[in-house]
Design an enzyme around this catalytic site. Structure first.
Site, PDB file in Angstrom:
ATOM      1  N   GLU A   1       0.820  -1.201   0.000  1.00  0.00           N
ATOM      2  CA  GLU A   1       0.000   0.000   0.000  1.00  0.00           C
ATOM      3  C   GLU A   1       0.864   1.265   0.000  1.00  0.00           C
ATOM      4  OE1 GLU A   1      -2.061  -2.953   2.868  1.00  0.00           O
ATOM      5  OE2 GLU A   1      -0.080  -2.626   1.990  1.00  0.00           O
TER       6      GLU A   1
ATOM      7  N   SER B   1      19.264 -48.288  -1.277  1.00  0.00           N
ATOM      8  CA  SER B   1      18.130 -47.535  -1.823  1.00  0.00           C
ATOM      9  C   SER B   1      18.514 -46.694  -3.031  1.00  0.00           C
ATOM     10  CB  SER B   1      17.555 -46.606  -0.743  1.00  0.00           C
ATOM     11  OG  SER B   1      18.537 -45.710  -0.264  1.00  0.00           O
TER      12      SER B   1
END
Length: 366
Positions: free
Chosen positions: A52, A168
């Site tokens: 603003e 993994s």
């Protein structure tokens, strides 16, 4: 006059602001009585003028008298690094304020009430849903007083994060791994446990397709009390490592909030992920699923405090993204008391989701 069009302009302006840190991205448009744009503004980060005030600064003294301010977030009503926007709008002589969503801040909220008290017409809730989605992580931070927490894991279709022997590398494919790096770059911090650092020696950087460092890097955070080797890859990260020498996650997230982090990305192993879930400290799940089966004991999640079916932790799927042969499932917790049908269904019918099974690839991106 309808306010959707100028509010969309304000929302476009808000997107120019920084997506990281504790301050929201806010845009503002000042209109004359005929609806013509007088000035535009947006917030550029901590210590800079709010949207603003940025818009008002582009007009001569008295140039905003009688104008309408259209702003994405309710004008603030407190003194921080800058003064309250509610008072700046009142002093400028603005006659009407139209805003998108309420400021949930305990100290910063209340701007709409202050404006009304001063005789300014106030209209709220314009494009609220769109703006709430745009400000999603910031709104969570403002409401809860902690960072927005994304927990990520990658697993096989049967929920395993690794094979029985612990290997993994790799479960998911290249496209999924690159998407992880994009999610890292969008986060203020990346969080792992000491176990992940000791087992995988990850760099915890955000990298491009060719392995180059991306423009923005998350700060690495390591949780736990075990010592880390002095030559660990994490010490070569562009940002200094934060060590949280505790297992108290409430204490950890409070510290990260105090440091100014808005969004954190939890990418540790099953132990850390399970701890965040059990503590109720997950705002979003990023679950990467690979079309492979591993079996065995290496589950992506361990004990999360669910002892019977009535205690299950329900999720709402936000979207499903296909990444090569893998899927990224984004989901959020369903609030207590809500049903499993909360939210819109995700339609993946007819999708050729797994055209071929890729070579298994690991979960940890390093």
């Amino acid at each position: 006059m309808t306010w959707e069009a100028p509010m969309r302009t304000a929302l476009e302006l808000a997107a120019n602001g920084p997506a990281r840190g504790l301050n929201p991205r806010v845009g503002c448009v000042l209109l004359d009585a005929e609806g013509n744009i007088l000035a535009e503004g947006w917030h550029r980060g901590v210590g800079t003028p709010h949207a603003e005030v940025d818009a008002l600064s582009k007009l001569p003294e008295g140039g905003a008298r009688g104008a309408t301010a259209v702003v994405t977030l309710e004008p603030c009503n407190h003194w921080g690094h800058t003064g309250p926007c509610s008072e700046a709008l009142i002093a400028a002589g603005v006659s009407r304020v139209v805003y998108g969503t309420d400021d949930p801040g305990h100290h910063s909220g209340g701007g709409a009430e202050r404006l009304s008290e001063a005789g300014v017409e106030v209209i709220g809730g314009v494009l609220r849903d769109e703006i709430d989605a745009f400000l999603g992580d910031w709104l969570t931070t403002a409401r809860l007083g902690r960072p927005y927490i994304v927990v990520k894991w990658a697993s096989s279709l049967d929920g395993r994060a690794a094979a029985a022997d612990g290997t993994s590398r790799w479960i998911t494919g290249a496209a999924a791994r690159q998407r992880v790096h994009e999610q890292r770059e969008a986060s203020d911090a990346i969080v792992v446990g000491t176990g992940t650092v000791l087992a995988d020696d990850p760099s915890l950087t955000a990298r491009g397709d060719a392995g180059e460092l991306m423009g923005t890097q998350p700060t690495p955070v390591v949780i736990g009390t075990r010592a880390i080797p002095k030559d660990a890859a994490v010490f070569r990260h562009p940002n200094p490592v934060i060590f949280e020498g505790t297992h108290d996650l409430t204490e950890v997230v409070a510290d990260l909030h105090q440091r100014g982090f808005r969004r954190i990305y939890v990418e540790g192993g099953p132990t850390l992920a399970s701890a965040f879930v059990a503590a109720g400290l997950v705002d979003e799940y990023a679950i990467y699923l690979a079309p492979t089966l591993l079996g065995g004991p290496r589950l992506a999640l361990g004990d999360i405090g669910v002892e019977n079916i009535g205690e299950q932790r329900r999720l709402r799927i936000l979207d499903v993204e296909r990444l090569g042969g893998d899927l990224l499932l984004r989901a959020v917790p369903v609030p207590d008391g809500a049903t499993r049908t909360v939210g819109d269904p995700v339609d993946v019918r007819g999708a050729d989701i797994f055209p071929q099974t890729p070579t298994p690839t690991r979960t940890q991106e390093g």
